[in-house]
Design a protein around this motif. Sequence first.
Motif, PDB file in Angstrom:
ATOM      1  N   VAL A   1      36.069  24.995 -23.544  1.00 57.48           N
ATOM      2  CA  VAL A   1      35.640  23.660 -23.118  1.00 57.48           C
ATOM      3  C   VAL A   1      34.262  23.641 -22.459  1.00 57.48           C
ATOM      4  CG1 VAL A   1      37.970  22.735 -22.892  1.00 57.48           C
ATOM      5  CG2 VAL A   1      36.901  23.871 -20.921  1.00 57.48           C
ATOM      6  N   ASP A   2      33.798  24.783 -21.971  1.00 54.30           N
ATOM      7  CA  ASP A   2      32.535  24.786 -21.224  1.00 54.30           C
ATOM      8  C   ASP A   2      31.478  25.719 -21.842  1.00 54.30           C
ATOM      9  OD1 ASP A   2      34.059  27.010 -20.529  1.00 54.30           O
ATOM     10  OD2 ASP A   2      33.484  26.972 -18.426  1.00 54.30           O
ATOM     11  N   GLN A   3      31.523  25.865 -23.151  1.00 55.79           N
ATOM     12  CA  GLN A   3      30.487  26.626 -23.855  1.00 55.79           C
ATOM     13  C   GLN A   3      29.742  25.657 -24.773  1.00 55.79           C
ATOM     14  OE1 GLN A   3      31.676  29.478 -26.900  1.00 55.79           O
ATOM     15  NE2 GLN A   3      29.967  30.797 -26.368  1.00 55.79           N
ATOM     16  N   THR A   4      28.433  25.600 -24.659  1.00 54.61           N
ATOM     17  CA  THR A   4      27.618  24.688 -25.445  1.00 54.61           C
ATOM     18  C   THR A   4      27.100  25.409 -26.688  1.00 54.61           C
ATOM     19  OG1 THR A   4      26.932  23.626 -23.390  1.00 54.61           O
ATOM     20  CG2 THR A   4      25.655  23.105 -25.356  1.00 54.61           C
ATOM     21  N   ILE A   5      27.336  24.779 -27.868  1.00 52.98           N
ATOM     22  CA  ILE A   5      26.954  25.396 -29.141  1.00 52.98           C
ATOM     23  C   ILE A   5      26.384  24.355 -30.107  1.00 52.98           C
ATOM     24  CG2 ILE A   5      28.635  27.273 -28.971  1.00 52.98           C
ATOM     25  CD1 ILE A   5      30.445  25.650 -30.879  1.00 52.98           C
TER      26      ILE A   5
ATOM     27  N   VAL B   1      40.520  26.225 -23.196  1.00 52.18           N
ATOM     28  CA  VAL B   1      40.346  27.443 -22.410  1.00 52.18           C
ATOM     29  C   VAL B   1      38.913  27.437 -21.860  1.00 52.18           C
ATOM     30  CG1 VAL B   1      39.659  28.850 -24.416  1.00 52.18           C
ATOM     31  CG2 VAL B   1      40.670  29.954 -22.428  1.00 52.18           C
ATOM     32  N   THR B   2      38.722  28.010 -20.680  1.00 50.89           N
ATOM     33  CA  THR B   2      37.371  28.091 -20.130  1.00 50.89           C
ATOM     34  C   THR B   2      36.656  29.319 -20.703  1.00 50.89           C
ATOM     35  OG1 THR B   2      37.962  29.441 -18.221  1.00 50.89           O
ATOM     36  CG2 THR B   2      38.085  27.018 -17.949  1.00 50.89           C
ATOM     37  N   PHE B   3      35.359  29.295 -20.625  1.00 46.03           N
ATOM     38  CA  PHE B   3      34.530  30.414 -21.077  1.00 46.03           C
ATOM     39  C   PHE B   3      34.955  31.702 -20.381  1.00 46.03           C
ATOM     40  CE2 PHE B   3      30.789  33.109 -20.682  1.00 46.03           C
ATOM     41  CZ  PHE B   3      30.326  33.160 -21.996  1.00 46.03           C
ATOM     42  N   GLU B   4      35.106  31.610 -19.073  1.00 48.35           N
ATOM     43  CA  GLU B   4      35.473  32.789 -18.279  1.00 48.35           C
ATOM     44  C   GLU B   4      36.843  33.341 -18.697  1.00 48.35           C
ATOM     45  OE1 GLU B   4      36.336  33.439 -13.660  1.00 48.35           O
ATOM     46  OE2 GLU B   4      34.296  32.717 -14.082  1.00 48.35           O
ATOM     47  N   GLU B   5      37.813  32.450 -18.892  1.00 47.84           N
ATOM     48  CA  GLU B   5      39.159  32.887 -19.300  1.00 47.84           C
ATOM     49  C   GLU B   5      39.131  33.549 -20.680  1.00 47.84           C
ATOM     50  OE1 GLU B   5      42.070  29.514 -17.294  1.00 47.84           O
ATOM     51  OE2 GLU B   5      40.996  29.026 -19.140  1.00 47.84           O
TER      52      GLU B   5
END
Length: 170
Positions: free
Chosen positions: A54-58, A113-117
């Motif tokens: 959800v928090d990765q920009t592509i 899922v978050t980037f970190e997870e």
Amino acid sequence: KSKLAGENAVLNASKNNIIVRSIMTYCSNYPHKMDFVRLAYESLKNNERFEGIVDQTINPTFLDDLVFAIERIIDSKKREIYHVAATDYTSNYGLVEKIAKAFNFDKDLITKVTFEEFFKDKPAPRTKYCWLSTSKFQKDFGKGILHTLDEGIAIFKKQIGKIETEPVSL
């Protein structure tokens, strides 16, 4: 580090070289390696869960756009660095949602899922903000060569529909 070293070697080797940067390239048919878009497509088509960050920009690159862009760059004889990718961007999760919407797949199969997870146990480091600005390419070559994410997915959908009804032997 290795990409940067490669680019520096290319730039230092000759003033006649061109560098084209692309990101997350995808296409409708390449049997030798599964790309992200086809992986998401196949998973959702088979009613399998698929994680979207959800928090990765592509802004993935549709392969056809990359081919046409490289042709234009070579023909122009410009010796510069160009970014070739979708003209807009989204989150990783947003891209999977776009695929689900285009094919009428069940969006409930997409897990947030978050980037970190997602990358916590993965050995290779990844970039959270991995999008390329295509403004220089569009300024030099105009609009219409590179597509938006929705346009690229629509073309992908047409192509994959033909492949699935009329298999191509490679």
